[in-house]
Design a protein around this motif. Structure first.
Motif, PDB file in Angstrom:
ATOM      1  N   SER A 129       0.829  -1.205   0.000  1.00 33.33           N
ATOM      2  CA  SER A 129       0.000   0.000   0.000  1.00 33.33           C
ATOM      3  C   SER A 129       0.861   1.251   0.000  1.00 33.33           C
ATOM      4  O   SER A 129       0.498   2.268  -0.600  1.00 33.33           O
ATOM      5  CB  SER A 129      -0.934   0.000   1.215  1.00 33.33           C
ATOM      6  OG  SER A 129      -1.887  -1.030   1.110  1.00 33.33           O
ATOM      7  N   ASN A 188      -6.607   3.129  -6.112  1.00 36.35           N
ATOM      8  CA  ASN A 188      -5.959   2.048  -5.368  1.00 36.35           C
ATOM      9  C   ASN A 188      -6.919   1.424  -4.361  1.00 36.35           C
ATOM     10  O   ASN A 188      -7.657   2.124  -3.673  1.00 36.35           O
ATOM     11  CB  ASN A 188      -4.743   2.571  -4.599  1.00 36.35           C
ATOM     12  CG  ASN A 188      -3.508   2.679  -5.465  1.00 36.35           C
ATOM     13  OD1 ASN A 188      -3.515   2.324  -6.637  1.00 36.35           O
ATOM     14  ND2 ASN A 188      -2.432   3.174  -4.888  1.00 36.35           N
ATOM     15  N   PRO A 205      -6.359  -0.708  -1.072  1.00 32.83           N
ATOM     16  CA  PRO A 205      -5.372  -1.264  -0.146  1.00 32.83           C
ATOM     17  C   PRO A 205      -5.886  -2.467   0.636  1.00 32.83           C
ATOM     18  O   PRO A 205      -5.203  -2.952   1.533  1.00 32.83           O
ATOM     19  CB  PRO A 205      -5.089  -0.081   0.787  1.00 32.83           C
ATOM     20  CG  PRO A 205      -6.376   0.665   0.830  1.00 32.83           C
ATOM     21  CD  PRO A 205      -6.998   0.510  -0.539  1.00 32.83           C
ATOM     22  N   THR A 253      -2.456   3.343   6.912  1.00 34.13           N
ATOM     23  CA  THR A 253      -2.175   3.135   5.485  1.00 34.13           C
ATOM     24  C   THR A 253      -3.456   3.031   4.669  1.00 34.13           C
ATOM     25  O   THR A 253      -3.512   3.520   3.535  1.00 34.13           O
ATOM     26  CB  THR A 253      -1.297   1.888   5.277  1.00 34.13           C
ATOM     27  OG1 THR A 253      -1.885   0.764   5.940  1.00 34.13           O
ATOM     28  CG2 THR A 253       0.093   2.107   5.822  1.00 34.13           C
ATOM     29  N   ALA A 303      -3.780   5.511   1.510  1.00 26.07           N
ATOM     30  CA  ALA A 303      -3.196   4.896   0.317  1.00 26.07           C
ATOM     31  C   ALA A 303      -4.087   4.879  -0.910  1.00 26.07           C
ATOM     32  O   ALA A 303      -3.572   4.800  -2.023  1.00 26.07           O
ATOM     33  CB  ALA A 303      -2.747   3.464   0.627  1.00 26.07           C
ATOM     34  N   GLY A 304      -5.405   4.908  -0.731  1.00 25.45           N
ATOM     35  CA  GLY A 304      -6.151   4.585  -1.932  1.00 25.45           C
ATOM     36  C   GLY A 304      -7.518   5.174  -2.078  1.00 25.45           C
ATOM     37  O   GLY A 304      -7.900   6.125  -1.400  1.00 25.45           O
TER      38      GLY A 304
END
Length: 646
Positions: free
Chosen positions: A480, A493, A495, A518, A522-523
């Motif tokens: 990630s 994304n 994750p 995260t 991350a996404g």
């Protein structure tokens, strides 16, 4: 370029066979100079053209090969073989694995990229064209990088499209030798009749000072060339898998639906996704598991919609259990090897006595029609508006295909395009267990790492999986961070899911917050996967804060600040809509680690970081900067800090 990679005259190589006899063709390439140039060559078997586009900091190579005789099979084109001038010990390389679950990590000289010990897992997480790694030989798929160990110089090489070949790289980093880079486009031995031309996916090489900026430049060009689909809004919701796994039933789904509806406004939930366990067999997606779903999964669609949620469903469109109706009625749809044996695609112990499944061959017209019909029924007739497409690598496993002229990458792309045409543009598709390149332009979201788990790691992940491809929160967090730069560029994304529960989990409090951090940064998806009714209030509050952070982020710009750090990137930055940034600092080690952060190394104007206020998001504490440095003290094993830099 720079000392990491000197583009001197080299030989483009073509690997092929004539009547089964291996042959190699080569031609001299001189990339010196600026502008566009063309190099041509020929022998008795082939003729080829190489288009070059060059400036001071980049090179694009586009090869094409035409057959001149019968009996030619094309194995690979190597459009670039280059060397540097430094000792390899002064450089690091970037390994990007083949598919969603494959590792993304930095590698030092003389290292070996870890691969799962379990042959079947290695087979599905490593490209069919990738040889086993030896000491100092780093394989990477789609993109790689060479980075000076002390900073200040980087080279990124990546392909600008990936629908036709699984383009890869071999980076040789051995102490006492200069680093070397070999780019390879596999054509999987496809026949090349006389007069037919095959084009290799264009290769881009970039040089500069900062590896993450180069990776972002490559990703943007890849997205433009591939027609990437980037969702305008993130996906926030609930998934049944990580609490109930395949043991779902109508009462289980009904109970969780009521819980999700009760928390919908507080957690801003939009999606309610039913995962594995509703179907009669792997491959028979429209037939219900009658003991557990007597009325079928479509019974839940209007109930989900009535509660203000979007119905979503999991399926593995290119898998079929041997006892499944689709496999029994259409054995010719199953991918087979050259001896006519069914190619095993997966062993999954969660599927009990039916723990193995075969791959469907998407180059077969019947398979294309079948997967399109299934997905159209699920979406256009039953009303599911989100499909999680899992185990997609199965479509690209090597075999004796119905269409022998399709490469492994083209087989996957053919199957994915059939699904997209069937469901239309409004249904969101999430790719999982998917080779990355061919899915760009088809999926809206992409899983970028292995499955999370209610453990940081376990015996299977550490030993059989060697901490790369098997489910483990450690593996999911690593990917990630490393692949964060693809979010909002190639796709949104994914994750994987957020797990915050206490019961039936061996994640420590620190590990829960590391995963939460995260997932927040991350996404493009935040999917809860706990039993919502069983969550204590403090854990609901963590999920709520994750979603608040997620909504504050700018659409793109996520990046690992240290993508080539050996083993595990530790710094994930995400810009906020208000102009500030969030910075996650992770200690993935099994031992405590003293940690500091230098604000002048963040991508902020000097005036901004000098005047910056830094706050620990989870504790709320203000952190003083001394000479531009934040001292985070000693981070416990697997712990992290999430900093808000204003």
């Amino acid at each position: 370029m720079n000392d990491l990679l000197r583009l001197q005259p080299y030989s483009l190589r073509i690997l092929y066979r004539v009547d089964g006899v291996p042959r190699v063709a080569a031609t001299a390439i001189d990339p010196v100079g600026r502008g566009v140039g063309v190099v041509q060559g020929a022998n008795d078997d082939l003729e080829w053209t190489v288009r070059l586009e060059r400036d001071d900091a980049s090179l694009v190579v586009e090869p094409r090969v035409t057959s001149l005789r019968l009996g030619v099979r094309l194995d690979a084109i190597e459009p670039l073989r280059a060397v540097g001038s430094l000792d390899a010990r002064e450089a690091r390389a970037l390994h990007n694995g083949w598919q969603s679950w494959s590792a993304f990590l930095g590698v030092e000289a003389d290292a070996v990229v870890p691969r799962p010990r379990w042959r079947l897992i290695d087979r599905i997480t490593s490209s069919p064209s990738t040889a086993p790694s030896a000491r100092g030989e780093i394989w990477s798929e789609l993109v790689t990088a060479l980075v000076a160990a002390n900073g200040g110089a980087a080279v990124v090489a990546g392909y600008l499209r990936a629908a036709s070949q699984f383009g890869g790289f071999e980076v040789v980093l051995r102490r006492g030798e200069p680093p070397a880079l070999i780019a390879r486009l596999p054509f999987d031995g496809v026949p090349l009749p006389p007069g037919e031309t095959r084009a290799g996916e264009p290769l881009l090489v970039l040089a500069g000072d900062e590896p993450t900026a180069l990776l972002e430049d490559w990703a943007a060009r890849l997205a433009r060339a591939s027609g990437a689909r980037v969702p305008g809004a993130s996906v926030v919701g609930w998934c049944s898998w990580y609490e109930h796994f395949e043991r779902i039933s109508e009462p289980v789904i009904a109970r969780n639906l009521e819980q999700a509806a009760a928390l919908r406004e507080r957690l801003d939930l939009e999606l309610f996704q039913i995962d594995d366990g509703y179907q009669a067999a792997i491959g028979d997606w429209l037939t219900p598991a009658r003991k557990r779903f007597a009325r079928g999964v479509k019974h839940f669609v209007p109930r989900i919609v009535e509660r203000g949620l979007t119905p979503g469903l999991w399926l593995a469109p290119f898998l079929a259990a041997r006892r499944a109706q689709v496999a029994r009625e259409h054995p010719d749809w199953l991918l087979r090897d050259l001896y006519g044996r069914v190619v095993p695609a997966i062993y999954n112990p969660r599927w009990s006595r039916v723990s193995t499944a075969a791959a469907l061959d998407p180059t077969h017209p019947g398979v294309q029609e079948h997967v399109a019909s299934v997905c159209a029924t699920l979406t256009r007739e039953w009303g599911f508006r989100f499909l999680k497409l899992d185990f997609l690598y199965a479509a690209s496993l090597p075999g004796a295909r119905h269409d022998p002229r399709a490469t492994n990458a083209e087989a996957l792309r053919t199957g994915l395009e059939a699904i997209r045409r069937a469901v239309g543009d409004e249904v969101r598709l999430l790719g999982c267990g998917c080779p990355l390149g061919p899915a760009i332009g088809v999926v809206d979201l992409m899983r970028i790492g292995p499955d999370v788990a209610p453990t940081w790691s376990d015996w299977l992940a550490r030993n059989l999986g060697r901490d790369v491809g098997l489910p483990a929160t450690r593996n999911a967090v690593r990917n990630s961070i490393g692949r964060a730069f693809l979010h909002g560029v190639a796709w949104g994304n994914d994750p994987d899911c957020l797990l915050v529960r206490k019961r039936r989990s061996r994640l420590s409090d620190d590990e829960v917050l590391t995963l939460a951090t995260t997932v927040a940064l991350a996404g493009g998806s935040v999917l809860l996967s706990d039993d919502l009714a069983a969550l204590p209030e403090e854990r609901v509050a963590i999920a709520q804060r994750v979603l608040e952070i997620h909504r504050e982020l700018a659409p793109g710009g996520r990046r690992a600040l240290d993508p080539a750090t050996p083993g595990f990137p530790r710094l994930l930055l995400a810009p906020r809509r208000d102009g500030g940034v969030y910075l996650a600092v992770v200690n993935p080690d099994d031992a405590p680690r003293a940690t500091t952060v230098r604000l002048d190394e963040l991508p902020l104007p000097p005036a901004a970081w000098r005047a910056a206020r830094v706050r620990d998001v989870w504790s709320g504490a203000e952190l003083p900067a001394v000479d531009g440095t934040i001292d985070l003290g000693v981070l416990p094993p697997h712990a992290s800090r999430l900093l808000q830099v204003a």
